[in-house]
Design a protein around this motif. Structure first.
Motif, PDB file in Angstrom:
ATOM      1  N   ASP A   1       0.838  -1.198   0.000  1.00 21.65           N
ATOM      2  CA  ASP A   1       0.000   0.000   0.000  1.00 21.65           C
ATOM      3  C   ASP A   1       0.875   1.251   0.000  1.00 21.65           C
ATOM      4  O   ASP A   1       2.053   1.224   0.352  1.00 21.65           O
ATOM      5  CB  ASP A   1      -0.945   0.016   1.203  1.00 21.65           C
ATOM      6  N   VAL A   2       0.263   2.369  -0.386  1.00 15.52           N
ATOM      7  CA  VAL A   2       0.994   3.626  -0.523  1.00 15.52           C
ATOM      8  C   VAL A   2       1.550   4.120   0.807  1.00 15.52           C
ATOM      9  O   VAL A   2       2.720   4.545   0.875  1.00 15.52           O
ATOM     10  CB  VAL A   2       0.090   4.699  -1.170  1.00 15.52           C
ATOM     11  N   PRO A   3       0.785   4.128   1.915  1.00  9.38           N
ATOM     12  CA  PRO A   3       1.345   4.591   3.188  1.00  9.38           C
ATOM     13  C   PRO A   3       2.606   3.838   3.598  1.00  9.38           C
ATOM     14  O   PRO A   3       3.554   4.433   4.108  1.00  9.38           O
ATOM     15  CB  PRO A   3       0.200   4.354   4.185  1.00  9.38           C
ATOM     16  N   ALA A   4       2.606   2.520   3.373  1.00  7.57           N
ATOM     17  CA  ALA A   4       3.776   1.718   3.733  1.00  7.57           C
ATOM     18  C   ALA A   4       4.981   2.116   2.879  1.00  7.57           C
ATOM     19  O   ALA A   4       6.107   2.210   3.370  1.00  7.57           O
ATOM     20  CB  ALA A   4       3.470   0.229   3.568  1.00  7.57           C
ATOM     21  N   LEU A   5       4.753   2.345   1.585  1.00  6.83           N
ATOM     22  CA  LEU A   5       5.840   2.758   0.695  1.00  6.83           C
ATOM     23  C   LEU A   5       6.396   4.122   1.099  1.00  6.83           C
ATOM     24  O   LEU A   5       7.615   4.344   1.094  1.00  6.83           O
ATOM     25  CB  LEU A   5       5.345   2.797  -0.748  1.00  6.83           C
ATOM     26  N   LEU A   6       5.500   5.049   1.449  1.00 10.46           N
ATOM     27  CA  LEU A   6       5.945   6.376   1.872  1.00 10.46           C
ATOM     28  C   LEU A   6       6.727   6.308   3.176  1.00 10.46           C
ATOM     29  O   LEU A   6       7.726   7.020   3.353  1.00 10.46           O
ATOM     30  CB  LEU A   6       4.735   7.304   2.021  1.00 10.46           C
ATOM     31  N   ALA A   7       6.288   5.471   4.096  1.00 10.70           N
ATOM     32  CA  ALA A   7       6.993   5.314   5.365  1.00 10.70           C
ATOM     33  C   ALA A   7       8.387   4.733   5.148  1.00 10.70           C
ATOM     34  O   ALA A   7       9.365   5.161   5.775  1.00 10.70           O
ATOM     35  CB  ALA A   7       6.185   4.422   6.305  1.00 10.70           C
ATOM     36  N   THR A   8       8.487   3.767   4.251  1.00  7.27           N
ATOM     37  CA  THR A   8       9.786   3.173   3.938  1.00  7.27           C
ATOM     38  C   THR A   8      10.719   4.196   3.314  1.00  7.27           C
ATOM     39  O   THR A   8      11.903   4.282   3.660  1.00  7.27           O
ATOM     40  CB  THR A   8       9.614   1.980   2.975  1.00  7.27           C
ATOM     41  N   ARG A   9      10.188   4.994   2.391  1.00  5.12           N
ATOM     42  CA  ARG A   9      11.007   6.030   1.740  1.00  5.12           C
ATOM     43  C   ARG A   9      11.496   7.062   2.756  1.00  5.12           C
ATOM     44  O   ARG A   9      12.650   7.478   2.733  1.00  5.12           O
ATOM     45  CB  ARG A   9      10.196   6.708   0.636  1.00  5.12           C
ATOM     46  N   ALA A  10      10.609   7.485   3.662  1.00  5.71           N
ATOM     47  CA  ALA A  10      10.985   8.467   4.675  1.00  5.71           C
ATOM     48  C   ALA A  10      12.060   7.915   5.610  1.00  5.71           C
ATOM     49  O   ALA A  10      13.023   8.610   5.956  1.00  5.71           O
ATOM     50  CB  ALA A  10       9.751   8.900   5.476  1.00  5.71           C
ATOM     51  N   GLU A  11      11.911   6.674   6.014  1.00  3.29           N
ATOM     52  CA  GLU A  11      12.894   6.058   6.900  1.00  3.29           C
ATOM     53  C   GLU A  11      14.228   5.871   6.175  1.00  3.29           C
ATOM     54  O   GLU A  11      15.299   6.020   6.779  1.00  3.29           O
ATOM     55  CB  GLU A  11      12.368   4.706   7.401  1.00  3.29           C
ATOM     56  N   ALA A  12      14.168   5.561   4.889  1.00  2.41           N
ATOM     57  CA  ALA A  12      15.402   5.416   4.107  1.00  2.41           C
ATOM     58  C   ALA A  12      16.164   6.737   4.052  1.00  2.41           C
ATOM     59  O   ALA A  12      17.403   6.763   4.127  1.00  2.41           O
ATOM     60  CB  ALA A  12      15.073   4.940   2.691  1.00  2.41           C
ATOM     61  N   ARG A  13      15.439   7.858   3.906  1.00  3.91           N
ATOM     62  CA  ARG A  13      16.100   9.161   3.904  1.00  3.91           C
ATOM     63  C   ARG A  13      16.812   9.417   5.229  1.00  3.91           C
ATOM     64  O   ARG A  13      17.942   9.905   5.256  1.00  3.91           O
ATOM     65  CB  ARG A  13      15.079  10.271   3.616  1.00  3.91           C
ATOM     66  N   CYS A  14      16.138   9.088   6.328  1.00  4.54           N
ATOM     67  CA  CYS A  14      16.748   9.283   7.647  1.00  4.54           C
ATOM     68  C   CYS A  14      17.997   8.424   7.811  1.00  4.54           C
ATOM     69  O   CYS A  14      19.026   8.880   8.323  1.00  4.54           O
ATOM     70  CB  CYS A  14      15.739   8.945   8.743  1.00  4.54           C
ATOM     71  N   LEU A  15      17.915   7.173   7.385  1.00  4.02           N
ATOM     72  CA  LEU A  15      19.057   6.273   7.472  1.00  4.02           C
ATOM     73  C   LEU A  15      20.244   6.806   6.667  1.00  4.02           C
ATOM     74  O   LEU A  15      21.388   6.814   7.136  1.00  4.02           O
ATOM     75  CB  LEU A  15      18.670   4.877   6.967  1.00  4.02           C
ATOM     76  N   LEU A  16      19.965   7.265   5.452  1.00  2.00           N
ATOM     77  CA  LEU A  16      21.033   7.744   4.580  1.00  2.00           C
ATOM     78  C   LEU A  16      21.678   9.012   5.127  1.00  2.00           C
ATOM     79  O   LEU A  16      22.903   9.162   5.087  1.00  2.00           O
ATOM     80  CB  LEU A  16      20.486   7.996   3.175  1.00  2.00           C
TER      81      LEU A  16
END
Length: 253
Positions: free
Chosen positions: A47-62
């Motif tokens: 679902d879209v919310p899960a994808l957005l959450a993953t993208r946001a967390e990836a930015r923080c990790l990077l």
């Protein structure tokens, strides 16, 4: 014991698709294979919310990993590794849609190549690379960096232009130089305007927080590395947005 518990809590907060990529970053593995792991993680989920959450967390990790990977100073012999690492983070930030951080890493890589590999035909920075980077920086509001990048692009043209001044290509080269010079002047003009707006924003920030300190306007500030200049640019842009929002609210009252 406390540090171990904090690390476990942080790992537990990472979405499952990113767990493998987070592990790669923690081991300082920065390569093409890790980028493919990131791509797979960003496309995982239903679902879209899960994808957005993953993208946001990836930015923080990077962002956290990039700060750790690029200390303020480092030995000269590490330049080769720093270049490869900067290139990795530039591509990774592009995947997660973090334009500001992507440009910061691109600038870091270009500066390293310009200073270290200027005599290497395969690694030296080309005119087109500087020009593309300058236009991207201009479009995203980093006017000072854009001006410097346009100057580097011009420096790669002018020797060729001087050698072929009487050739059939001289008119085209003159036009190219004039176009780039025009863009550079635009970047300088916008940078000057931005400087005035930034001073106003800083004043509003101090007044809002209740801190009234005397402005330190000492000339001759020390030069900042490329990534630090971008972080400063990001900060001032955010303050500028806050100032505009406050002005709109005042108008509505």
């Amino acid at each position: 014991m406390v540090a171990a518990e904090e690390e476990e809590e942080r790992d537990a907060a990472i979405p499952e698709p990113l767990s493998l990529f987070a592990s790669c970053l923690s081991q300082h593995r920065f390569g093409d294979q890790e980028l493919r792991v990131l791509e797979a993680a960003l496309s995982a989920g239903g679902d879209v919310p899960a994808l957005l959450a993953t993208r946001a967390e990836a930015r923080c990790l990077l962002r956290a990993s990039a700060v750790e990977a690029f200390p303020a100073t480092g030995p000269v012999e590490e330049d080769g590794r720093r270049f490869a690492t900067a290139d990795f983070f530039a591509r990774a930030f592009a995947l997660v849609g973090d334009v500001e951080s992507c440009l910061a890493m691109k600038y870091e890589a270009l500066v390293l190549r310009e200073s270290k590999y200027s005599d290497d035909h395969h690694l030296q920075v080309s005119h087109d690379e500087w020009l593309t980077f300058a236009k991207d920086s201009l479009d995203n509001g980093f006017y000072t960096i854009a001006s410097k990048a346009f100057a580097n692009a011009l420096a790669h043209i002018r020797p060729s232009h001087a050698r072929h001044l009487d050739s059939a290509n001289s008119i085209q080269e003159k036009d190219r130089i004039n176009n780039i010079t025009g863009l550079q002047n635009l970047a300088k003009s916008l940078s000057a305007q931005h400087s005035v707006q930034t001073q106003s924003a800083e004043y509003m920030k101090r007044r809002t927080s209740g801190v009234h300190e005397k402005c330190n306007l000492q000339p001759g500030k020390p030069k900042l590395p490329g990534s630090s200049m971008f972080r400063l640019g990001i900060k001032t842009r955010n303050i500028k947005k806050l100032l505009r929002s406050q002005e709109r609210n005042l108008d509505e009252i």
